[in-house]
Enzyme design. Structure first.
Site, PDB file in Angstrom:
ATOM      1  N   GLU A  83       0.888  -1.173   0.000  1.00 48.88           N
ATOM      2  CA  GLU A  83       0.000   0.000   0.000  1.00 48.88           C
ATOM      3  C   GLU A  83       0.918   1.214   0.000  1.00 48.88           C
ATOM      4  O   GLU A  83       1.554   1.525   1.002  1.00 48.88           O
ATOM      5  CB  GLU A  83      -0.869  -0.028   1.263  1.00 48.88           C
TER       6      GLU A  83
ATOM      7  N   ARG B 142       0.777  10.098   1.132  1.00 51.19           N
ATOM      8  CA  ARG B 142       1.207  11.075   2.139  1.00 51.19           C
ATOM      9  C   ARG B 142       2.414  11.901   1.729  1.00 51.19           C
ATOM     10  O   ARG B 142       2.673  12.944   2.300  1.00 51.19           O
ATOM     11  CB  ARG B 142       1.585  10.340   3.432  1.00 51.19           C
TER      12      ARG B 142
ATOM     13  N   THR C 296      -3.949   5.958   2.194  1.00 49.70           N
ATOM     14  CA  THR C 296      -4.324   7.308   2.624  1.00 49.70           C
ATOM     15  C   THR C 296      -5.187   7.985   1.555  1.00 49.70           C
ATOM     16  O   THR C 296      -5.044   9.177   1.260  1.00 49.70           O
ATOM     17  CB  THR C 296      -3.084   8.180   2.968  1.00 49.70           C
TER      18      THR C 296
ATOM     19  N   LYS D 216     -10.319  -2.329   7.203  1.00 49.72           N
ATOM     20  CA  LYS D 216      -9.097  -2.062   7.972  1.00 49.72           C
ATOM     21  C   LYS D 216      -9.523  -1.640   9.374  1.00 49.72           C
ATOM     22  O   LYS D 216     -10.501  -0.888   9.528  1.00 49.72           O
ATOM     23  CB  LYS D 216      -8.325  -0.956   7.250  1.00 49.72           C
TER      24      LYS D 216
HETATM   25  C1  3PG Z   1      -0.541   3.827   8.766  1.00 57.55           C
HETATM   26  O1  3PG Z   1      -1.512   4.137   8.087  1.00 57.55           O
HETATM   27  O2  3PG Z   1       0.395   4.583   9.034  1.00 57.55           O
HETATM   28  C2  3PG Z   1      -0.522   2.429   9.179  1.00 57.55           C
HETATM   29  O3  3PG Z   1      -1.567   2.139   9.961  1.00 57.55           O
HETATM   30  C3  3PG Z   1       0.794   1.982   9.698  1.00 57.55           C
HETATM   31  O4  3PG Z   1       0.904   2.072  11.059  1.00 57.55           O
HETATM   32  P1  3PG Z   1       2.257   1.572  11.721  1.00 57.55           P
HETATM   33  O5  3PG Z   1       3.335   2.533  11.258  1.00 57.55           O
HETATM   34  O6  3PG Z   1       2.019   1.618  13.204  1.00 57.55           O
HETATM   35  O7  3PG Z   1       2.521   0.195  11.226  1.00 57.55           O
END
Ligand code: 3PG
Length: 216
Positions: free
Chosen positions: A46, A50, A73, A133
């Site tokens: 994924e 960002r 995101t 999710k």
């Molecule tokens: C995110 O969207 O940043 C994810 O949920 C990842 O979270 P993590 O960095 O705690 O694995």
């Protein structure tokens, strides 16, 4: 009005028990990052919107053989359209977006909305979601919360993200409510930035082996 029906995300999740979250600063690193994951048995990613490089990185990483690249995101209809045009094979959001869900249906792209309450689950179920999710999984109550939510929603599967790591991976993946796990622990932003691709492969392989041990 006909019931809206999201594309079924389960076949993708069955193939991909680990969905790494990629935050990337340079799109030129995307191919090496993708190859590092595949070498460790992780065949999807994924790539989040960002960072400014995220969009181009989706295109680049999609060139890696055996890799299914999605967009993360994705928080509105416009970004979902953009991600679909970039070739994203799945969408992930931190929350629920009807706009993203509509694009997912129109473009036939599996969508994992992020949620943590019964109300949000009911919104996703109105769109026929079979898996969602669970975000942020650790902070939102961990497995205890998933088990509680599963009571009224026994058929729904969860993909925890946020706080999943090498230490708790086995606990998460052993639970029948968990379709797959997601997170950044195998491909931290700095590992890509510092070109520590062998370390990404090592962490991916370690996670792959743990999942195989549980699901053999
Ligand atoms: C995110 O969207 O940043 C994810 O949920 C990842 O979270 P993590 O960095 O705690 O694995």
């Amino acid at each position: 009005m006909a019931k809206k029906e999201l594309p079924n995300a389960l076949p993708f999740l069955e193939e991909n028990p680990i969905v790494p979250v990629v935050v990337i600063d340079n799109a030129e690193d995307a191919v090496a990052a993708g190859e590092a994951l595949v070498a460790g048995g992780v065949k999807c990613a994924e790539v989040t919107f960002r960072t400014p490089a995220g969009r181009q990185a989706i295109k680049e990483m999609s060139k890696v053989e055996g890799m299914t690249v999605g967009a993360g995101t994705i928080i509105n209809r416009e970004w979902a359209e953009e991600a679909a045009d970039l070739g994203a094979k799945f969408f992930v959001s931190p929350g629920w977006s009807a706009g993203v869900a509509d694009v997912a249906i129109e473009r036939n792209i599996p969508y994992l909305p992020g949620l943590q309450t019964a109300t949000e689950i009911m919104m996703a179920l109105e769109y026929g979601a079979k898996a969602v999710k669970f975000f942020p999984g650790g902070e939102a109550g961990g497995l205890k919360m998933v088990k509680a939510l599963r009571g009224p929603f026994p058929d729904l599967l969860f993909v925890p993200s946020g706080g999943v790591n090498a230490e708790n991976l086995t606990d998460w993946i052993s639970n029948p409510a968990i379709a797959s796990v997601s997170g950044s622990w195998i491909i931290k932003r700095d590992l890509i930035k510092e070109h520590k691709f062998e370390e990404i492969t090592r962490l991916s392989q370690e996670a792959t082996d743990k999942v195989k041990e549980v699901r053999k």
